[in-house]
Design a protein around this motif. Structure first.
Motif, PDB file in Angstrom:
ATOM      1  N   VAL A 114       0.841  -1.202   0.000  1.00 32.70           N
ATOM      2  CA  VAL A 114       0.000   0.000   0.000  1.00 32.70           C
ATOM      3  C   VAL A 114       0.875   1.251   0.000  1.00 32.70           C
ATOM      4  O   VAL A 114       0.677   2.179  -0.799  1.00 32.70           O
ATOM      5  CB  VAL A 114      -0.937   0.006   1.228  1.00 32.70           C
ATOM      6  CG1 VAL A 114      -1.694   1.333   1.317  1.00 32.70           C
ATOM      7  CG2 VAL A 114      -1.910  -1.161   1.169  1.00 32.70           C
ATOM      8  N   PHE A 115       1.861   1.276   0.898  1.00 32.25           N
ATOM      9  CA  PHE A 115       2.732   2.451   1.010  1.00 32.25           C
ATOM     10  C   PHE A 115       3.509   2.687  -0.286  1.00 32.25           C
ATOM     11  O   PHE A 115       3.692   3.832  -0.708  1.00 32.25           O
ATOM     12  CB  PHE A 115       3.715   2.277   2.170  1.00 32.25           C
ATOM     13  CG  PHE A 115       3.070   2.045   3.504  1.00 32.25           C
ATOM     14  CD1 PHE A 115       1.765   2.447   3.751  1.00 32.25           C
ATOM     15  CD2 PHE A 115       3.762   1.403   4.527  1.00 32.25           C
ATOM     16  CE1 PHE A 115       1.158   2.232   4.985  1.00 32.25           C
ATOM     17  CE2 PHE A 115       3.168   1.184   5.759  1.00 32.25           C
ATOM     18  CZ  PHE A 115       1.865   1.592   5.988  1.00 32.25           C
ATOM     19  N   PHE A 116       3.952   1.596  -0.898  1.00 33.05           N
ATOM     20  CA  PHE A 116       4.736   1.712  -2.128  1.00 33.05           C
ATOM     21  C   PHE A 116       3.911   2.349  -3.241  1.00 33.05           C
ATOM     22  O   PHE A 116       4.415   3.168  -4.014  1.00 33.05           O
ATOM     23  CB  PHE A 116       5.228   0.333  -2.563  1.00 33.05           C
ATOM     24  CG  PHE A 116       6.152   0.358  -3.747  1.00 33.05           C
ATOM     25  CD1 PHE A 116       7.495   0.646  -3.591  1.00 33.05           C
ATOM     26  CD2 PHE A 116       5.673   0.095  -5.024  1.00 33.05           C
ATOM     27  CE1 PHE A 116       8.348   0.678  -4.687  1.00 33.05           C
ATOM     28  CE2 PHE A 116       6.512   0.122  -6.119  1.00 33.05           C
ATOM     29  CZ  PHE A 116       7.858   0.418  -5.952  1.00 33.05           C
ATOM     30  N   SER A 117       2.639   1.973  -3.315  1.00 33.55           N
ATOM     31  CA  SER A 117       1.775   2.539  -4.349  1.00 33.55           C
ATOM     32  C   SER A 117       1.456   4.003  -4.081  1.00 33.55           C
ATOM     33  O   SER A 117       1.207   4.768  -5.010  1.00 33.55           O
ATOM     34  CB  SER A 117       0.477   1.728  -4.446  1.00 33.55           C
ATOM     35  OG  SER A 117       0.746   0.412  -4.876  1.00 33.55           O
ATOM     36  N   ILE A 118       1.459   4.387  -2.815  1.00 30.72           N
ATOM     37  CA  ILE A 118       1.190   5.783  -2.469  1.00 30.72           C
ATOM     38  C   ILE A 118       2.404   6.659  -2.743  1.00 30.72           C
ATOM     39  O   ILE A 118       2.288   7.744  -3.315  1.00 30.72           O
ATOM     40  CB  ILE A 118       0.767   5.895  -0.990  1.00 30.72           C
ATOM     41  CG1 ILE A 118      -0.617   5.265  -0.791  1.00 30.72           C
ATOM     42  CG2 ILE A 118       0.756   7.354  -0.524  1.00 30.72           C
ATOM     43  CD1 ILE A 118      -1.058   5.180   0.651  1.00 30.72           C
ATOM     44  N   SER A 119       3.586   6.187  -2.344  1.00 28.31           N
ATOM     45  CA  SER A 119       4.802   6.979  -2.540  1.00 28.31           C
ATOM     46  C   SER A 119       6.021   6.064  -2.599  1.00 28.31           C
ATOM     47  O   SER A 119       6.374   5.434  -1.595  1.00 28.31           O
ATOM     48  CB  SER A 119       4.978   7.993  -1.404  1.00 28.31           C
ATOM     49  OG  SER A 119       6.233   8.642  -1.506  1.00 28.31           O
TER      50      SER A 119
END
Length: 199
Positions: A114-119
């Protein structure tokens, strides 16, 4: 929120509910991770049980469970709050999977997806923090807890509109690590490195 957002929230939860650790262990002929090692159906425990290739597969699959729904949400031009809920749903699915009696993993890899897709920049910083803590302590659980504690700050620096949903996910991660935190406090937590060397 739109109908698309609600559908993606449901899809993210159902995708998150696919317990890859159990599936990969069955395919590789390894023992059920819920019954061995730390009893956690996650990549680290699969690795503890001797399945290096299976652990890599679990790590990649669990990360994709978090990243794919969020990437689709971005493509659908949904609001940050909706995207955050979709990411949270994926993590909830992993931790409380409907397909496996609501007994899932701790959600670290899925949350990272999730975090990777956000930033990408923020998540790269998180990985660096995780690696530093792990190399210094050899505790995978402590590395995950430190990452969860610092992730909202990194997201705030690069994508501040996602700080609140990321903080919610991190609270969930810390809650799922409460047993590890207690063992760390008592000095009873097992170092991953030592376990691997004993194999």
């Amino acid at each position: 929120m739109t109908l698309t957002a609600y559908l993606l929230i449901l899809t993210a939860y159902l995708l998150g509910s696919i317990c890859s650790a159990i599936i990969f262990c069955r395919l590789a002929g390894l023992p059920d991770p819920r019954q061995n090692g730390s009893h956690n159906p996650g990549a680290t425990n699969v690795l503890r049980n001797g399945g290096k290739l299976a652990a890599i597969g679990v790590l990649l699959f669990d990360t994709l469970k978090g990243s794919l729904p969020v990437l689709i949400a971005f493509r659908c031009d949904l609001s940050p709050s909706a995207i955050g809920l979709i990411g949270l749903a994926a993590c909830l699915g992993h931790i409380f999977p409907i397909f496996f009696q609501f007994r899932g993993g701790k959600g670290v890899a899925t949350a990272f997806g999730v975090f990777f897709s956000i930033s990408i920049i923020a998540s790269t910083t998180m990985i660096c923090a995780w690696l530093i803590v792990f190399l210094l302590t050899r505790f995978s659980s402590l590395s995950a807890v430190i990452m969860a504690l610092t992730a909202p700050f990194y997201i705030w620096c690069f994508k501040p509109e996602f700080t609140f949903p990321v903080a919610l996910i991190c609270c969930l991660l810390i809650y799922r690590h409460h047993d590890n935190i207690q063992r760390l406090w008592r000095g009873q937590e097992e170092r991953l490195w030592d376990k691997l060397k004993s194999k």
